[in-house]
Write a protein that holds these residues in place. Sequence first.
Motif, PDB file in Angstrom:
ATOM      1  N   ASN A  13       0.783  -1.349  -0.002  1.00 47.29           N
ATOM      2  CA  ASN A  13       0.132   0.076   0.063  1.00 47.29           C
ATOM      3  C   ASN A  13       0.758   1.181   0.067  1.00 47.29           C
ATOM      4  OD1 ASN A  13      -3.097  -0.333   0.061  1.00 47.29           O
ATOM      5  ND2 ASN A  13      -2.531  -1.750   1.772  1.00 47.29           N
ATOM      6  N   ALA A  60      -4.507   5.215   0.544  1.00 45.83           N
ATOM      7  CA  ALA A  60      -5.047   3.813   0.799  1.00 45.83           C
ATOM      8  C   ALA A  60      -6.240   3.792   1.495  1.00 45.83           C
ATOM      9  CB  ALA A  60      -4.116   2.914   1.078  1.00 45.83           C
ATOM     10  N   VAL A  61      -6.480   4.578   2.456  1.00 45.27           N
ATOM     11  CA  VAL A  61      -7.621   4.771   3.356  1.00 45.27           C
ATOM     12  C   VAL A  61      -8.592   5.543   2.762  1.00 45.27           C
ATOM     13  CG1 VAL A  61      -8.157   5.317   5.699  1.00 45.27           C
ATOM     14  CG2 VAL A  61      -5.995   4.265   5.232  1.00 45.27           C
ATOM     15  N   LEU A  64     -11.134   4.760  -1.198  1.00 43.18           N
ATOM     16  CA  LEU A  64     -11.737   3.441  -1.180  1.00 43.18           C
ATOM     17  C   LEU A  64     -12.862   3.664  -2.199  1.00 43.18           C
ATOM     18  CD1 LEU A  64     -12.094   2.768   2.581  1.00 43.18           C
ATOM     19  CD2 LEU A  64     -10.383   1.941   1.376  1.00 43.18           C
ATOM     20  N   ASP A  67     -10.903   3.532  -5.661  1.00 48.67           N
ATOM     21  CA  ASP A  67     -10.283   2.305  -5.707  1.00 48.67           C
ATOM     22  C   ASP A  67     -11.088   1.270  -5.807  1.00 48.67           C
ATOM     23  OD1 ASP A  67      -7.914   3.664  -5.537  1.00 48.67           O
ATOM     24  OD2 ASP A  67      -7.682   3.296  -3.494  1.00 48.67           O
ATOM     25  N   ARG A  74      -6.730  -3.613  -4.363  1.00 51.81           N
ATOM     26  CA  ARG A  74      -6.291  -2.783  -3.238  1.00 51.81           C
ATOM     27  C   ARG A  74      -7.014  -2.934  -2.040  1.00 51.81           C
ATOM     28  NH1 ARG A  74      -4.543   2.992  -4.897  1.00 51.81           N
ATOM     29  NH2 ARG A  74      -2.978   2.036  -6.061  1.00 51.81           N
ATOM     30  N   VAL A  78      -5.924  -3.207   1.914  1.00 47.85           N
ATOM     31  CA  VAL A  78      -6.060  -2.378   3.151  1.00 47.85           C
ATOM     32  C   VAL A  78      -7.050  -3.231   4.057  1.00 47.85           C
ATOM     33  CG1 VAL A  78      -7.631  -0.225   3.387  1.00 47.85           C
ATOM     34  CG2 VAL A  78      -6.487  -0.217   1.414  1.00 47.85           C
ATOM     35  N   GLU A  79      -7.774  -4.008   3.652  1.00 45.44           N
ATOM     36  CA  GLU A  79      -8.458  -4.816   4.841  1.00 45.44           C
ATOM     37  C   GLU A  79      -7.499  -5.679   5.383  1.00 45.44           C
ATOM     38  OE1 GLU A  79     -11.959  -8.273   5.257  1.00 45.44           O
ATOM     39  OE2 GLU A  79     -10.867  -7.937   3.385  1.00 45.44           O
ATOM     40  N   GLU A  83      -7.066  -0.519   8.397  1.00 41.57           N
ATOM     41  CA  GLU A  83      -7.041   1.116   8.102  1.00 41.57           C
ATOM     42  C   GLU A  83      -6.378   1.755   9.459  1.00 41.57           C
ATOM     43  OE1 GLU A  83     -10.662   2.777   6.811  1.00 41.57           O
ATOM     44  OE2 GLU A  83     -11.495   0.727   6.526  1.00 41.57           O
ATOM     45  N   LEU A  86      -2.369   1.571   8.901  1.00 41.68           N
ATOM     46  CA  LEU A  86      -2.060   2.492   7.968  1.00 41.68           C
ATOM     47  C   LEU A  86      -2.179   3.921   8.322  1.00 41.68           C
ATOM     48  CD1 LEU A  86      -3.953   0.680   4.849  1.00 41.68           C
ATOM     49  CD2 LEU A  86      -1.377   1.093   5.121  1.00 41.68           C
ATOM     50  N   SER A 316       0.490  -2.079  -5.032  1.00 40.66           N
ATOM     51  CA  SER A 316      -0.615  -2.136  -4.813  1.00 40.66           C
ATOM     52  C   SER A 316      -1.446  -2.032  -6.036  1.00 40.66           C
ATOM     53  CB  SER A 316      -1.382  -1.421  -3.832  1.00 40.66           C
ATOM     54  OG  SER A 316      -1.298  -0.051  -3.895  1.00 40.66           O
ATOM     55  N   VAL A 329     -13.965  -4.234   3.623  1.00 38.04           N
ATOM     56  CA  VAL A 329     -13.607  -2.847   3.965  1.00 38.04           C
ATOM     57  C   VAL A 329     -14.871  -1.892   3.602  1.00 38.04           C
ATOM     58  CG1 VAL A 329     -12.471  -0.694   3.172  1.00 38.04           C
ATOM     59  CG2 VAL A 329     -11.267  -3.205   3.182  1.00 38.04           C
TER      60      VAL A 329
END
Length: 341
Positions: A13, A60-61, A64, A67, A74, A78-79, A83, A86, A316, A329
């Motif tokens: 990520n 990345a957070v 969502l 993405d 991705r 993230v999962e 989160e 990160l 990612s 997620v």
Amino acid sequence: MRRMARFSAVVKNVRPRTLLVSPLSYCVGVAVADHRFDLAVLLGVLFHILAPLAANARNAVTDLVEDGKNVPGRLKLVETAGEELLQKVVSASLGIMLLLSLMISFAQTVLWVFSVFLVLGYSSPRFRLKGRPVIGMAVFSMAVTEPYIAGALLADSWWEIPRYDSYQPIILGIFLFCWYFAKGIMKNVPDYAGDKAAGLRTIPALLPSQRSGAWVAAIATTLVYVAFPVLALVTNIPDRLVYMGVMVLPAVANMISMVRARTPVEYNLVGQRDMYVSVVFLGLLLFGVQLSVGSALIGLLAVAVMVGSDVSGTDSRASRHLARAESTVSIPGGGGLRGDE
């Protein structure tokens, strides 16, 4: 086993292959300042690795929604990473950057404040600067412009700021800003569908089709690469930098692939190749500004890191993550997203 999976997901990520342009730009600034390689330079390189690392973890957070359409795989990463973890990476990176800046110089400390704004404001739900066509690209351009400025302001003492007898540093800084602005347009073309769905007003997303966005990106990219050798001939930057014109060939070839692309995988591959072009361009620029074995080794090391990242699959944005993967997620406004929907 779980810890290793989380660590691997975090690494993917933060995207190691994308962390190179900032420290390379910093080294170009240091070369322009004619500053010797010392501890301050080493700390500055680390600072400008952590800045894009924090930005990638933050994105990345916060990204969502888009993405979920652009890089569905991705979401699973993230999962797996979590989160919360990160977010801790973002906070820790910014904190370490503050400590580094206090050790480097007053100018770098001031720029730390600017860096925090860029990292948090670019994709934050509140400001969402990435969703504004011009401002978003200007902020994106700071990924190379701010490090360059930081390097060019490096002097022998903590308070000192170097003085220049020519406009060469300004000319190079303006060019780097325009160069990465064009790269930002290109970067948003593969994300056309997801950005539209998320309501982001990027330059390609404002156009009627992804292909028209590809043409705009191709024209902008060609112009900036052609412009550099012209600058070397008509300004006071070193004439030897005209050899950078060779980079027009791979850049334009890649843009031809972009306007011909039709599938997400093809668009994604164009973006991946463009990062190689960018890193090689900065490596050659560094070597041209400061002809030394050290400069050449820095450029080669950057390319080696990219190759290693791609071979090991620690990104990612790798093509395999374009496919949907089972994920729980939670997406803002949409609840949990499952990859098989």
